[in-house]
Write a protein that holds these residues in place. Structure first.
Motif, PDB file in Angstrom:
ATOM      1  N   THR A  47       0.485  -1.321   0.237  1.00  0.00           N
ATOM      2  CA  THR A  47      -0.019  -0.099   0.114  1.00  0.00           C
ATOM      3  C   THR A  47       0.456   1.471   0.272  1.00  0.00           C
ATOM      4  O   THR A  47       2.124   1.322   1.124  1.00  0.00           O
ATOM      5  CB  THR A  47      -1.106  -0.007   1.264  1.00  0.00           C
ATOM      6  OG1 THR A  47      -2.313  -0.834   1.212  1.00  0.00           O
ATOM      7  CG2 THR A  47      -1.685   1.285   1.497  1.00  0.00           C
ATOM      8  N   LYS A  50      -0.597   7.345  -2.442  1.00  0.00           N
ATOM      9  CA  LYS A  50      -1.207   7.656  -2.822  1.00  0.00           C
ATOM     10  C   LYS A  50      -1.283   6.162  -4.236  1.00  0.00           C
ATOM     11  O   LYS A  50      -0.337   5.233  -4.620  1.00  0.00           O
ATOM     12  CB  LYS A  50      -1.032   8.982  -4.777  1.00  0.00           C
ATOM     13  CG  LYS A  50      -0.547  10.073  -3.865  1.00  0.00           C
ATOM     14  CD  LYS A  50      -1.634  10.450  -3.060  1.00  0.00           C
ATOM     15  CE  LYS A  50      -1.725  11.827  -2.851  1.00  0.00           C
ATOM     16  NZ  LYS A  50      -2.876  12.600  -2.319  1.00  0.00           N
ATOM     17  N   VAL A  78      -3.029   4.294   0.398  1.00  0.00           N
ATOM     18  CA  VAL A  78      -4.227   4.177   1.309  1.00  0.00           C
ATOM     19  C   VAL A  78      -5.218   4.227   1.969  1.00  0.00           C
ATOM     20  O   VAL A  78      -6.225   4.128   2.527  1.00  0.00           O
ATOM     21  CB  VAL A  78      -3.062   4.459   2.665  1.00  0.00           C
ATOM     22  CG1 VAL A  78      -2.355   6.211   2.430  1.00  0.00           C
ATOM     23  CG2 VAL A  78      -2.833   4.868   3.695  1.00  0.00           C
ATOM     24  N   ASP A  79      -5.693   5.882   0.994  1.00  0.00           N
ATOM     25  CA  ASP A  79      -7.812   5.914   1.503  1.00  0.00           C
ATOM     26  C   ASP A  79      -8.490   4.977   1.287  1.00  0.00           C
ATOM     27  O   ASP A  79      -8.898   5.039   2.035  1.00  0.00           O
ATOM     28  CB  ASP A  79      -7.303   7.217   0.991  1.00  0.00           C
ATOM     29  CG  ASP A  79      -6.787   8.750   1.567  1.00  0.00           C
ATOM     30  OD1 ASP A  79      -6.121   8.354   3.087  1.00  0.00           O
ATOM     31  OD2 ASP A  79      -6.219   9.907   0.746  1.00  0.00           O
ATOM     32  N   TYR A  80      -7.512   4.855   0.112  1.00  0.00           N
ATOM     33  CA  TYR A  80      -9.239   3.441  -0.590  1.00  0.00           C
ATOM     34  C   TYR A  80      -8.774   2.185   1.151  1.00  0.00           C
ATOM     35  O   TYR A  80     -10.210   1.998   1.015  1.00  0.00           O
ATOM     36  CB  TYR A  80      -8.834   3.218  -1.265  1.00  0.00           C
ATOM     37  CG  TYR A  80      -8.776   1.765  -2.691  1.00  0.00           C
ATOM     38  CD1 TYR A  80     -10.815   2.192  -3.025  1.00  0.00           C
ATOM     39  CD2 TYR A  80      -9.061   0.692  -2.379  1.00  0.00           C
ATOM     40  CE1 TYR A  80     -11.707   1.327  -3.037  1.00  0.00           C
ATOM     41  CE2 TYR A  80      -9.851  -0.525  -2.610  1.00  0.00           C
ATOM     42  CZ  TYR A  80     -11.188  -0.133  -3.178  1.00  0.00           C
ATOM     43  OH  TYR A  80     -12.030  -1.463  -3.837  1.00  0.00           O
ATOM     44  N   VAL A  82      -8.680   2.409   3.291  1.00  0.00           N
ATOM     45  CA  VAL A  82      -8.993   3.216   4.907  1.00  0.00           C
ATOM     46  C   VAL A  82     -10.526   2.572   4.647  1.00  0.00           C
ATOM     47  O   VAL A  82     -11.432   2.752   6.094  1.00  0.00           O
ATOM     48  CB  VAL A  82      -8.784   4.301   5.170  1.00  0.00           C
ATOM     49  CG1 VAL A  82      -9.082   5.144   6.157  1.00  0.00           C
ATOM     50  CG2 VAL A  82      -6.481   4.923   5.687  1.00  0.00           C
ATOM     51  N   GLU A  83     -11.104   3.329   3.838  1.00  0.00           N
ATOM     52  CA  GLU A  83     -12.508   3.420   3.262  1.00  0.00           C
ATOM     53  C   GLU A  83     -13.134   2.280   3.077  1.00  0.00           C
ATOM     54  O   GLU A  83     -14.015   2.238   3.631  1.00  0.00           O
ATOM     55  CB  GLU A  83     -12.428   4.964   2.779  1.00  0.00           C
ATOM     56  CG  GLU A  83     -12.564   6.224   3.194  1.00  0.00           C
ATOM     57  CD  GLU A  83     -11.877   7.504   1.814  1.00  0.00           C
ATOM     58  OE1 GLU A  83     -12.491   7.234   0.889  1.00  0.00           O
ATOM     59  OE2 GLU A  83     -11.439   7.747   1.591  1.00  0.00           O
ATOM     60  N   GLU A 110       4.111   9.696   6.374  1.00  0.00           N
ATOM     61  CA  GLU A 110       2.899  10.184   6.250  1.00  0.00           C
ATOM     62  C   GLU A 110       1.228   8.779   5.687  1.00  0.00           C
ATOM     63  O   GLU A 110       0.488   8.887   6.568  1.00  0.00           O
ATOM     64  CB  GLU A 110       2.138  10.188   4.736  1.00  0.00           C
ATOM     65  CG  GLU A 110       1.154  11.203   4.971  1.00  0.00           C
ATOM     66  CD  GLU A 110       1.461  12.891   3.691  1.00  0.00           C
ATOM     67  OE1 GLU A 110      -0.445  12.977   3.535  1.00  0.00           O
ATOM     68  OE2 GLU A 110       1.867  12.664   3.265  1.00  0.00           O
ATOM     69  N   THR A 111       1.851   8.077   4.900  1.00  0.00           N
ATOM     70  CA  THR A 111       1.276   5.961   4.722  1.00  0.00           C
ATOM     71  C   THR A 111       1.281   6.076   6.402  1.00  0.00           C
ATOM     72  O   THR A 111      -0.355   5.366   6.998  1.00  0.00           O
ATOM     73  CB  THR A 111       1.457   5.711   4.100  1.00  0.00           C
ATOM     74  OG1 THR A 111       1.519   6.024   2.780  1.00  0.00           O
ATOM     75  CG2 THR A 111       0.546   4.369   3.753  1.00  0.00           C
ATOM     76  N   LYS A 114      -1.501   7.340   9.122  1.00  0.00           N
ATOM     77  CA  LYS A 114      -2.965   6.921   8.198  1.00  0.00           C
ATOM     78  C   LYS A 114      -3.215   6.017   8.899  1.00  0.00           C
ATOM     79  O   LYS A 114      -4.920   5.792   9.243  1.00  0.00           O
ATOM     80  CB  LYS A 114      -2.997   8.005   7.239  1.00  0.00           C
ATOM     81  CG  LYS A 114      -3.123   8.837   6.433  1.00  0.00           C
ATOM     82  CD  LYS A 114      -3.266   8.596   4.995  1.00  0.00           C
ATOM     83  CE  LYS A 114      -3.335   9.471   3.594  1.00  0.00           C
ATOM     84  NZ  LYS A 114      -4.372  10.409   4.583  1.00  0.00           N
TER      85      LYS A 114
END
Length: 302
Positions: A47, A50, A78-80, A82-83, A110-111, A114
């Motif tokens: 992961t 971006k 990573v946002d995908y 998490v969500e 940063e990853t 999160k």
């Protein structure tokens, strides 16, 4: 039945058998084939901060006793995770660990930050050893300074169990392991894939789109066992061994060499139930040899 439980820092594993990142998806893909809650830990696919498209096809090919791949960390970011993925995996009764990669120390950190917020992700595996990406990846894992820099930055922003995945494409893997330990790594995992190449002699061109790729499978196991043995003697933190494991006997070699736990990778493509078969095989071996706990054989060669 022997006690198969082990500890990686604060991480408690029901048994020492884990899955290797990139070979088991998010775990969900295997839930029809194997009881996920009976695996010691599931390390989900790589992961990044971006989304990444990965490399062009072809990016996998079979070799003698193994395979080459240059997938290139394809993922939706990573946002995908998490969500969309985290809500599906957080209730699985085992350790869900995220493999994290980046192209700079800051993107790694940063990853990781999160993921630090997710209650049911108790650890990450820092991938500083992927040979199939143009930026980052293995570039950080081939020198002590590069490895230390990434671990240092991540440690500032990630406060759970931190595992660092090491590259075998180096001359002194033990020194790099010590550099990671010095900057706060809680464990190291090794080995990642060995750099390799295959050529189509009829087309007179490489079989992979970017020419080279990572070699995995049974062919790499003797190299992996030797490196695990060297690193286990060099550091005080736990070592997780991987590389060509497909049977309980393979896994026991790594445990005796000093690994506290093991990961199974390429063998998942051959047999999606291999993790449970290896777990059961380890237990059978321990019973046969009158061992009450798997910890009796961990590092017994030292």
């Amino acid at each position: 039945m022997a006690d198969l439980s082990v500890k990686i820092d604060k991480l408690k594993l029901k048994n020492p058998v884990m899955t290797a990142s990139g070979t088991f998806g998010y775990g969900l893909e295997f839930q029809d084939f194997v009881p996920l809650d009976q695996i010691g830990g599931i390390i989900v696919k790589g992961t990044t901060l971006k989304a990444r498209e990965g490399n062009d096809y072809p990016r996998m090919c079979e070799t003698a006793m193994g395979m080459l791949n240059c997938v290139g960390l394809q993922n939706k970011g990573v946002d995908y995770f998490v969500e969309n993925i985290y809500p599906q995996v957080k209730e699985i009764d085992t350790n869900i660990i995220v493999n994290v990669s980046g192209n700079s120390p800051d993107t790694y950190a940063e990853t990781a930050e999160k993921l630090n917020q997710l209650d049911h992700i108790p650890a990450i595996e820092l991938n500083i050893s992927c040979p199939n990406v143009k930026e980052g990846g293995m570039a950080f894992g081939v020198t002590c300074a590069g490895a230390a820099e990434v671990v240092k930055e991540v440690r500032k922003r990630y406060h759970k169990t931190l595992i660092v995945k090491l590259s075998p494409n180096v001359t002194d893997i033990a020194s790099i392991a010590r550099a990671c330990e010095d900057e706060g790594a809680d464990a190291v995992s090794l080995i990642n894939t060995l750099m390799g190449m295959a050529i189509d002699i009829e087309k007179r061109q490489p079989k992979l789109s970017i020419r080279t790729g990572g070699l995995s499978g049974p062919a790499v196991k003797p190299v992996a066992v030797r490196m695990v043995y060297d690193v286990a003697k060099a550091v005080k933190i736990p070592v997780i061994g991987l590389g060509g494991i497909s049977t309980a006997e393979d896994a026991i070699e790594f445990l005796m060499a000093g690994a506290t736990a093991i990961q199974i990778g390429t063998a998942n493509f051959v047999d999606p139930q291999v993790t449970i078969k290896v777990r059961d095989g380890i237990n059978k071996w321990l019973d046969k040899h009158s061992c009450k706990s798997v910890n009796e054989i961990i590092g017994c060669l030292r």
